[in-house]
Design a protein around this motif. Structure first.
Motif, PDB file in Angstrom:
ATOM      1  N   VAL A  95       1.744   1.746  -3.619  1.00 51.52           N
ATOM      2  CA  VAL A  95       0.646   2.175  -4.509  1.00 51.52           C
ATOM      3  C   VAL A  95       0.080   3.539  -4.106  1.00 51.52           C
ATOM      4  O   VAL A  95      -0.291   4.334  -4.972  1.00 51.52           O
ATOM      5  CB  VAL A  95      -0.503   1.142  -4.620  1.00 51.52           C
ATOM      6  CG1 VAL A  95      -0.037  -0.143  -5.256  1.00 51.52           C
ATOM      7  CG2 VAL A  95      -1.187   0.880  -3.314  1.00 51.52           C
ATOM      8  N   VAL A  96       0.049   3.834  -2.802  1.00 55.05           N
ATOM      9  CA  VAL A  96      -0.499   5.141  -2.407  1.00 55.05           C
ATOM     10  C   VAL A  96       0.523   6.260  -2.667  1.00 55.05           C
ATOM     11  O   VAL A  96       0.166   7.422  -2.798  1.00 55.05           O
ATOM     12  CB  VAL A  96      -1.026   5.133  -0.952  1.00 55.05           C
ATOM     13  CG1 VAL A  96      -1.547   6.499  -0.535  1.00 55.05           C
ATOM     14  CG2 VAL A  96      -2.139   4.090  -0.791  1.00 55.05           C
TER      15      VAL A  96
ATOM     16  N   ASN B 180       0.823  -1.212   0.000  1.00 52.97           N
ATOM     17  CA  ASN B 180       0.000   0.000   0.000  1.00 52.97           C
ATOM     18  C   ASN B 180       0.856   1.260   0.000  1.00 52.97           C
ATOM     19  O   ASN B 180       0.478   2.277  -0.584  1.00 52.97           O
ATOM     20  CB  ASN B 180      -0.953   0.019   1.206  1.00 52.97           C
ATOM     21  CG  ASN B 180      -2.177  -0.848   0.965  1.00 52.97           C
ATOM     22  OD1 ASN B 180      -2.584  -1.040  -0.182  1.00 52.97           O
ATOM     23  ND2 ASN B 180      -2.761  -1.374   2.021  1.00 52.97           N
ATOM     24  N   TRP B 181       2.006   1.192   0.671  1.00 50.73           N
ATOM     25  CA  TRP B 181       2.884   2.378   0.687  1.00 50.73           C
ATOM     26  C   TRP B 181       3.338   2.691  -0.742  1.00 50.73           C
ATOM     27  O   TRP B 181       3.385   3.838  -1.158  1.00 50.73           O
ATOM     28  CB  TRP B 181       4.081   2.161   1.617  1.00 50.73           C
ATOM     29  CG  TRP B 181       4.386   3.431   2.337  1.00 50.73           C
ATOM     30  CD1 TRP B 181       5.332   4.354   2.002  1.00 50.73           C
ATOM     31  CD2 TRP B 181       3.693   3.947   3.480  1.00 50.73           C
ATOM     32  NE1 TRP B 181       5.265   5.426   2.869  1.00 50.73           N
ATOM     33  CE2 TRP B 181       4.277   5.204   3.780  1.00 50.73           C
ATOM     34  CE3 TRP B 181       2.627   3.499   4.266  1.00 50.73           C
ATOM     35  CZ2 TRP B 181       3.831   5.989   4.850  1.00 50.73           C
ATOM     36  CZ3 TRP B 181       2.193   4.284   5.320  1.00 50.73           C
ATOM     37  CH2 TRP B 181       2.792   5.501   5.599  1.00 50.73           C
TER      38      TRP B 181
END
Lengths: 447, 323
Positions: free
Chosen positions: B288-289, B285-286
């Protein structure tokens, strides 16, 4: 629309009586235009001018607040499309959905988990803002029970989701003492929803799948006396959401279209059923214009990056985040570990801390108060000179934590070495690399 | 009463330069197809006011040196054994739906020996053999070594229309000269600043490299570590491009994979707050965000690391593209 100082001046008494505290009416008008003064400071302004000015000075995107037990979410009052043009003011409210079809204890547990969630980011405590209770059951008493449970366990602001006015009324009855967001009024139910909104003094979501449809509904609702509105433009997917939220924001800010001058709400799970993709769509909606984002579930591994993203996007570009000056231990340092010094500009700090951290080598990082500037800028401005570096070394008490007397300064300020040796007698001043990326190698070979 | 709201459409005078990467056999190279980026006539994905003829492309990072010591577990686990072999890795990246391969030349090779020009030639050749995708080749970031390795690779891969980088204000002449001599492109990398970005583009163009062969790297910050600075610089560059400023009209390349995987959030599996959530999920997530807002800000090439990030950002872009 923003009104100019000269336009305001025309509506003032033009007597230069100075009672407002400014030397002339024109000076006062300019301050009013810059929103640095309040019209009530003028004792002689006519009622007619007052009403004209208050209409003209109303923000292009209305500020809407929902609240409960001392927690609140404010959305709206934004003035720009891009954060570099000024700043984004009201961080997107992040809420987690709870379905009323879940067992009561699960409703309470989720509400509590959301309310208790907090995470530290550079000394700032980040948290979620609220709960969205959805009437998936369609049953008024089940909805009322879920709202009551969420209200009790969470103490957070609520969004109530149902298009059925009877179900909504049952839920609202359990929100005493709070200001929830009612979601949603549509072309079919708006009259009944307007009544509930007025009765509970609660803001109301307006749902329509075209911008014209939204404008038509908001005009009807304003005429019916409901002014605190939030727009749900329905377009759910990546492209639709980006396009319509951009259009709404532009219409409000650049065209002064009052009928869509309201904050927006987005439901990323309605655009992406895969939770991984929902997180990315939520990220888009935080950056691109949603006032409220409702997430389908509570998952720390998704929420933490989204909260940090919101913090980053809503940071005032003119006032970069600074880190607190002081001692930062990295990788559990001991008495032999190197001592490094840098400035308190957040990006500088992160660059250095990150390199040292990922190198795996323990170190003490001293952060000097350089008024939030990077090493070179601070040095040029005299905010990271020998005096400040010496003070940081002395005042942080690092000497009590290490057995050696060596301190590493950034390569960019190598010229300070001589002065520092005078300011810090007994300390050996070492000059490190210019760029943080070269630190791990330096620490391995040169310390 | 029915209300009719007219949708506001911005009229832009400028557009982003289309740039083609790679060359097929007919064009003097060996790629199975070429990839074109840029060409936007409006802000990203706003199909109601302009065109986005080419979707943003995903480049996957493949390293010449084994990353086992540097990369955290979730990333190594995702790729498995291929990280020991750049050719196999490039092949796996293509299978993981990469659009481009970014070959990162590291300062040391698999055996821990200093990378040589001969070794760089060999590895570039083997990666070209393993994939039909166009290649971006990036030096280890030490000026002298960058020049030595990139000049050799440029010569070895003559005619392939590689993208060579990074050109930075302190070190661009040798790389640009190699690109000129052997028919390649370059990246122009500047530290999160609109004027510095323009200045370096001018310097490179003044050496005779056409603007159609320069990809702009505005420098990426990781989520929580300065991402918003790069994000806003990208928005400003893209607005300037659309307003007609010729020196900002280069397509942009961003490196969220590299930046995100340097952060503690991606690297730390133990001793972190429970509020951070599970390591694997949080780490991906780090990435992709970090990547998603840069896609919205106008990135044309997004360099990623984790296969799950590749899949998700690719899906995001597919759904963002105007019909």
């Amino acid at each position: 629309m923003a009104i100019s100082g000269l336009d305001i001046y025309k509506l003032l008494p033009k007597t230069n009586c100075k009672e407002c505290g400014f030397p002339t009416c024109l000076a006062f008008a300019m301050k009013l235009a810059a929103k640095q003064a309040d019209l009530s400071a003028c004792p002689y302004v006519s009622e007619e001018s007052k009403s004209k000015l208050s209409a003209a000075s109303a923000p292009p995107i209305r500020l809407v607040t929902i609240a409960a037990d001392g927690h609140k979410i404010e959305a709206g009052n934004e003035t720009v499309l891009f954060r570099h043009e000024k700043t984004f003011y009201h961080p997107t409210g992040l809420l987690v959905r709870i379905q009323d079809s879940l067992p009561a204890e699960q409703v309470a547990a989720t509400a509590k988990a959301v309310a208790d969630y907090k995470v530290d980011y550079v000394g700032i405590s980040l948290h979620l803002d609220g709960l969205a209770v959805e009437a998936t059951s369609g049953d008024a008493s089940k909805f009322a029970a879920a709202v009551a449970a969420a209200r009790q366990a969470g103490s957070l602001p609520l969004v109530l989701i149902s298009e059925d006015p009877l179900v909504m009324a049952a839920g609202l009855a359990k929100t005493t003492g709070a200001t929830p967001l009612i979601c949603a009024a549509t072309a079919a139910n708006w009259e009944a929803m307007a009544k509930l909104a007025k009765e509970h003094k609660a803001p109301l979501v307006v749902r329509a799948d075209t911008i014209s449809g939204l404008a038509e509904l908001t005009e009807k609702l304003v005429a019916a006396g409901v002014e605190d509105l939030v727009l749900d433009p329905v377009a759910r997917g990546f492209n639709g959401s980006l396009a319509v939220l951009t259009q709404v924001r532009r219409l409000a800010l650049k065209k002064g279209v009052r009928a869509v001058g309201y904050p927006t709400v987005a439901f990323p799970y309605l655009g992406q059923s895969d939770p991984c993709m929902e997180t990315i769509l939520a990220a888009q909606q935080i950056a691109k214009y949603a006032g409220f984002v409702v997430l389908s579930r509570f998952g720390p591994a998704e929420i933490y990056p989204l909260l940090v993203l919101r913090q980053n996007i809503f940071t005032d570009p003119q006032k970069p985040i600074q880190v607190e000056p002081g001692i930062y231990p990295i990788n559990k340092p001991g008495v032999d570990s190197p001592v490094l010094i840098t400035t308190n500009f957040s990006i500088t700090y992160f660059a250095v801390a990150n390199e040292v951290e990922s190198s795996g080598q323990p170190a003490w990082l001293l952060v000097a108060d350089a008024e939030g500037m990077s090493v070179l800028t601070a040095w040029a401005a005299g905010k990271f000179d020998a005096d400040r570096i010496a003070k940081t070394v002395k005042n942080t008490g690092i000497a009590d934590k290490v057995s050696h007397r060596k301190v590493l300064i950034p390569g960019h300020v190598a010229v300070l070495m001589g002065e520092l040796e005078e300011e810090l007698p007994g300390w050996e001043i070492k000059v490190g690399p210019r760029e943080a990326v070269d630190l791990p190698r330096y620490l391995k070979t040169n310390w | 009463m029915p209300v009719n709201v007219e949708i506001p459409v911005e009229k832009w005078s400028g557009s982003v330069r289309p740039i083609t990467l790679g060359a097929t056999a007919a064009e003097g190279g060996t790629r199975s197809h070429t990839v074109t980026i840029g060409g936007e006539t409006a802000l990203p994905f706003l199909g109601f006011e302009g065109k986005m003829p080419h979707r943003p492309q995903i480049a996957v990072e493949v390293r010449t040196g084994n990353p086992s010591e540097e990369w955290p577990e979730p990333l190594l686990r995702a790729w498995g054994a291929v990280v020991g072999d750049p050719a196999a890795w490039a092949h796996a990246a293509e299978a993981a739906s990469a659009d481009l391969i970014l070959l990162q030349l590291t300062a040391t090779d698999h055996a821990g020996l200093r990378m040589t020009a001969a070794a760089a030639r060999k590895v570039a050749r083997s990666v070209l053999g393993a994939t039909g995708l166009p290649l971006i080749v990036v030096g280890p970031g030490q000026a002298e070594l960058d020049n030595e390795l990139l000049v050799a690779v440029a010569e070895e891969c003559v005619g392939e229309r590689l993208v060579l980088g990074p050109c930075e204000d302190k070190n661009y002449r040798t790389i640009v000269a190699a690109a000129l001599a052997h028919g390649h492109l370059v990246t122009s990398k500047t530290p999160m600043d609109v004027n510095l970005a323009k200045q370096l583009i001018i310097l490179i163009r003044d050496m005779g490299l056409p603007l159609e062969r320069i990809v702009m790297d505005p420098t990426t910050g990781a989520l929580g570590y300065g991402m918003e600075y790069g994000y806003s610089v990208m928005e400003r560059l893209r607005l300037a491009a659309l307003q007609g400023d010729g020196m900002t009209q280069q397509p942009m390349i961003v490196t969220p994979g590299e930046e995100a995987w340097r952060t503690k959030e991606a690297r730390a599996g133990e001793g972190v707050p429970a509020a951070w959530g599970s390591w694997d999920d949080r780490a991906v997530n780090w990435e992709v965000v970090t990547a998603a807002p840069l896609v919205e800000a106008g990135a044309d090439v997004i360099v990623l690391r984790h296969p799950a990030a590749i899949e998700r950002i690719k899906k995001m872009i597919a759904e963002l593209m105007p019909a």
